[in-house]
Design an enzyme around this catalytic site. Structure first.
Site, PDB file in Angstrom:
ATOM      1  CB  SER A 124      -0.857  -0.029   1.267  1.00 21.08           C
ATOM      2  OG  SER A 124      -1.416   1.231   1.500  1.00 21.08           O
ATOM      3  CE1 TYR A 148      -3.917  -2.873   5.672  1.00 20.66           C
ATOM      4  CE2 TYR A 148      -3.417  -0.559   5.252  1.00 20.66           C
ATOM      5  CZ  TYR A 148      -3.716  -1.829   4.790  1.00 20.66           C
ATOM      6  OH  TYR A 148      -3.803  -2.050   3.432  1.00 20.66           O
ATOM      7  CE  LYS A 152      -1.506  -4.484   3.344  1.00 25.87           C
ATOM      8  NZ  LYS A 152      -1.804  -5.786   2.771  1.00 25.87           N
ATOM      9  CE1 TYR A 176      -2.058  -3.841  -5.293  1.00 26.72           C
ATOM     10  CE2 TYR A 176      -3.720  -4.066  -3.579  1.00 26.72           C
ATOM     11  CZ  TYR A 176      -2.879  -4.632  -4.520  1.00 26.72           C
ATOM     12  OH  TYR A 176      -2.897  -5.997  -4.681  1.00 26.72           O
TER      13      TYR A 176
HETATM   14  P1  NAD Z   1     -10.991  -7.175   1.437  1.00 29.61           P
HETATM   15  O1  NAD Z   1     -11.162  -7.170   2.920  1.00 29.61           O
HETATM   16  O2  NAD Z   1     -12.184  -6.922   0.589  1.00 29.61           O
HETATM   17  O3  NAD Z   1     -10.326  -8.554   0.975  1.00 29.61           O
HETATM   18  C1  NAD Z   1      -9.414  -9.263   1.801  1.00 29.61           C
HETATM   19  C2  NAD Z   1      -9.881 -10.709   1.830  1.00 29.61           C
HETATM   20  O4  NAD Z   1      -8.965 -11.462   2.651  1.00 29.61           O
HETATM   21  C3  NAD Z   1     -11.273 -10.900   2.415  1.00 29.61           C
HETATM   22  O5  NAD Z   1     -12.062 -11.658   1.495  1.00 29.61           O
HETATM   23  C4  NAD Z   1     -11.041 -11.673   3.705  1.00 29.61           C
HETATM   24  O6  NAD Z   1     -12.102 -12.553   4.005  1.00 29.61           O
HETATM   25  C5  NAD Z   1      -9.739 -12.393   3.402  1.00 29.61           C
HETATM   26  N1  NAD Z   1      -8.917 -12.742   4.589  1.00 29.61           N
HETATM   27  C6  NAD Z   1      -8.520 -11.930   5.588  1.00 29.61           C
HETATM   28  N2  NAD Z   1      -7.780 -12.621   6.469  1.00 29.61           N
HETATM   29  C7  NAD Z   1      -7.701 -13.906   6.011  1.00 29.61           C
HETATM   30  C8  NAD Z   1      -7.080 -15.088   6.492  1.00 29.61           C
HETATM   31  N3  NAD Z   1      -6.403 -15.119   7.658  1.00 29.61           N
HETATM   32  N4  NAD Z   1      -7.191 -16.218   5.765  1.00 29.61           N
HETATM   33  C9  NAD Z   1      -7.894 -16.216   4.591  1.00 29.61           C
HETATM   34  N5  NAD Z   1      -8.516 -15.138   4.100  1.00 29.61           N
HETATM   35  C10 NAD Z   1      -8.419 -13.994   4.809  1.00 29.61           C
HETATM   36  O7  NAD Z   1      -9.824  -6.116   1.109  1.00 29.61           O
HETATM   37  P2  NAD Z   1      -9.385  -5.491  -0.298  1.00 29.61           P
HETATM   38  O8  NAD Z   1      -9.774  -4.068  -0.292  1.00 29.61           O
HETATM   39  O9  NAD Z   1      -9.789  -6.378  -1.393  1.00 29.61           O
HETATM   40  O10 NAD Z   1      -7.801  -5.530  -0.104  1.00 29.61           O
HETATM   41  C11 NAD Z   1      -7.020  -6.611  -0.561  1.00 29.61           C
HETATM   42  C12 NAD Z   1      -5.592  -6.383  -0.141  1.00 29.61           C
HETATM   43  O11 NAD Z   1      -5.132  -5.141  -0.670  1.00 29.61           O
HETATM   44  C13 NAD Z   1      -5.406  -6.299   1.375  1.00 29.61           C
HETATM   45  O12 NAD Z   1      -4.191  -6.941   1.720  1.00 29.61           O
HETATM   46  C14 NAD Z   1      -5.308  -4.820   1.625  1.00 29.61           C
HETATM   47  O13 NAD Z   1      -4.557  -4.528   2.790  1.00 29.61           O
HETATM   48  C15 NAD Z   1      -4.598  -4.343   0.382  1.00 29.61           C
HETATM   49  N6  NAD Z   1      -4.851  -2.937   0.078  1.00 29.61           N
HETATM   50  C16 NAD Z   1      -6.136  -2.482   0.004  1.00 29.61           C
HETATM   51  C17 NAD Z   1      -6.386  -1.145  -0.236  1.00 29.61           C
HETATM   52  C18 NAD Z   1      -7.806  -0.623  -0.267  1.00 29.61           C
HETATM   53  O14 NAD Z   1      -8.010   0.586  -0.123  1.00 29.61           O
HETATM   54  N7  NAD Z   1      -8.819  -1.450  -0.507  1.00 29.61           N
HETATM   55  C19 NAD Z   1      -5.317  -0.253  -0.422  1.00 29.61           C
HETATM   56  C20 NAD Z   1      -4.014  -0.752  -0.369  1.00 29.61           C
HETATM   57  C21 NAD Z   1      -3.793  -2.102  -0.121  1.00 29.61           C
END
Ligand code: NAD
Ligand code: UDP
Length: 336
Positions: A124, A148, A152, A176
């Protein structure tokens, strides 16, 4: 080629599954559904007319991860799974470290056991902290302000150490910027549980009438209109960034780092205005004080990804708002 997508039922994961299937990859999703619904994967299948395999499993169980690798010959992993709410990470840091760090360590250990050494990791822009200048390049200094973000940064460091110990690993750290928007069909999109923390899901809940008013956190930043400026990127562009990363990974690049952003910043007020135009709804808002930990402005220099991956974001702010609104209107209660 078979790709394991951890967290594939989530917001970015489900959009990436669509693009993987469109590009004829075989897809296996590992997700514990802690922040998602299996319905997203049903819809991924409907959109693409293709199937994928879903394994309900938790990264905190090495045994469950190993079972997925035993049953499938995986070529590469795209690792989205993790907890992502900044505020929550401040209240329950141990849960964040346990889930995100231990989960990743378990995944890497099993990958090592099965000699699968290609991984794309969801990092991120938060790892840049408060940048000294803009746009942000990949070699800027790293710092974080909350648990958080620390997960990362720690995972990035763990992956760098792993690569230094064994040059057979190919690791892409994708940083991202601010993912927003939804698939153009309105079948899949962001479905936050409870009251959203992020700007665009909050605005769309106000537009659809689920929440009365947006709180704008600060209008005294050193930005053109005083509100925060971010590099909002359409989730489908972001998903396509992963598709462009895979061939790079298979060319044995070692450890590589890319910003995935558009290179442009829009303010909170600009986002509200654009959303009002596409939805033809008024978004009531009130100015409040700054949210602790927020930076004034943040946008990427995405030129490295363009040069080395041949990827660049194509979608406009209007696309982002229109597709978010389409998803929200069709699914006012998300996947429920
Ligand atoms: P999201 O919460 O929609 O998706 C994450 C998924 O991981 C969920 O489906 C959840 O059920 C699953 N999960 C969590 N812990 C788990 C575990 N221990 N075992 C198996 N599954 C597990 O989040 P997103 O927005 O799709 O983000 C995806 C990734 O991108 C994350 O790592 C997040 O930190 C990163 N990210 C997101 C953003 C944002 O703004 N959405 C920005 C930068 C980085
Ligand atoms: N923001 C806001 N009201 C909200 C949520 C966010 O004014 O309800 C602002 C926030 O202060 C920041 C921008 O919107 O300037 C983007 O915040 P978001 O949480 O979406 O992403 P971040 O960049 O903080 O990860």
């Amino acid at each position: 080629m078979k790709i394991l997508v951890t967290g594939g039922a989530g917001y970015i994961g489900s959009h990436t599954c669509v693009e993987l299937l469109n590009d004829n990859y075989d897809v296996v999703v590992l997700d514990n559904l802690s922040n998602s619904s299996e319905e997203s994967l049903v819809r991924v299948k409907n959109i693409t007319g293709k199937s994928l395999e879903f394994c309900k499993a938790d990264l905190l169980s090495k045994k469950q991860i190993a079972a997925v690798f035993s049953e499938n010959k995986i070529d590469a992993v795209i690792h989205f799974a993790g907890l992502k709410a900044v505020g929550e990470s401040v209240s329950i840091p141990l849960r964040y470290f346990q889930n995100n760090i231990t989960g990743t360590l378990n995944l890497l250990a099993v990958m090592n056991d099965f000699n699968v050494k290609n991984i794309v990791f969801s990092s991120s822009a938060t790892v840049y902290g408060d940048p000294a200048s803009l746009p942000i390049k990949e070699d800027f200094p790293l710092s974080v302000t909350n648990p958080y973000g620390r997960t990362k940064l720690m995972i990035e460091e763990i992956m760098k150490d792993l690569y230094h110990s064994d040059k057979n690993w190919n690791i892409a750290l994708l940083r991202y910027f601010n993912p927003v928007g939804a698939h153009k069909t309105g079948e899949i999109g962001e479905d936050p549980s409870g009251i959203p923390n992020n700007l665009v899901p909050y605005i769309s809940k106000v537009a659809v009438g689920c929440l009365p008013r947006l709180s704008v956190f600060g209008n005294d930043y050193d930005t053109p209109d005083g509100t925060g400026v971010r590099d909002f990127i359409h989730v489908v562009d972001l998903a396509l960034g992963h598709i462009k990363t895979l061939p790079k990974l298979f060319s044995n690049p070692g450890l590589v780092i890319y910003n995935l952003g558009t290179g442009f910043g829009y303010s909170v007020l600009e986002m509200i205005k654009e959303f009002e135009e596409v939805s033809r709804r008024k978004i009531p808002y009130k100015i409040f004080g700054r949210r602790p930990g927020d930076v004034a402005s943040c946008w990427a220099d995405p030129s490295k990804a363009k040069k080395e991956l041949g990827w660049e974001a194509k979608k406009t702010l209007t696309d982002m708002c229109r597709d978010t609104w389409n998803w929200q209107k069709k699914n006012p209660d998300g996947y429920q």
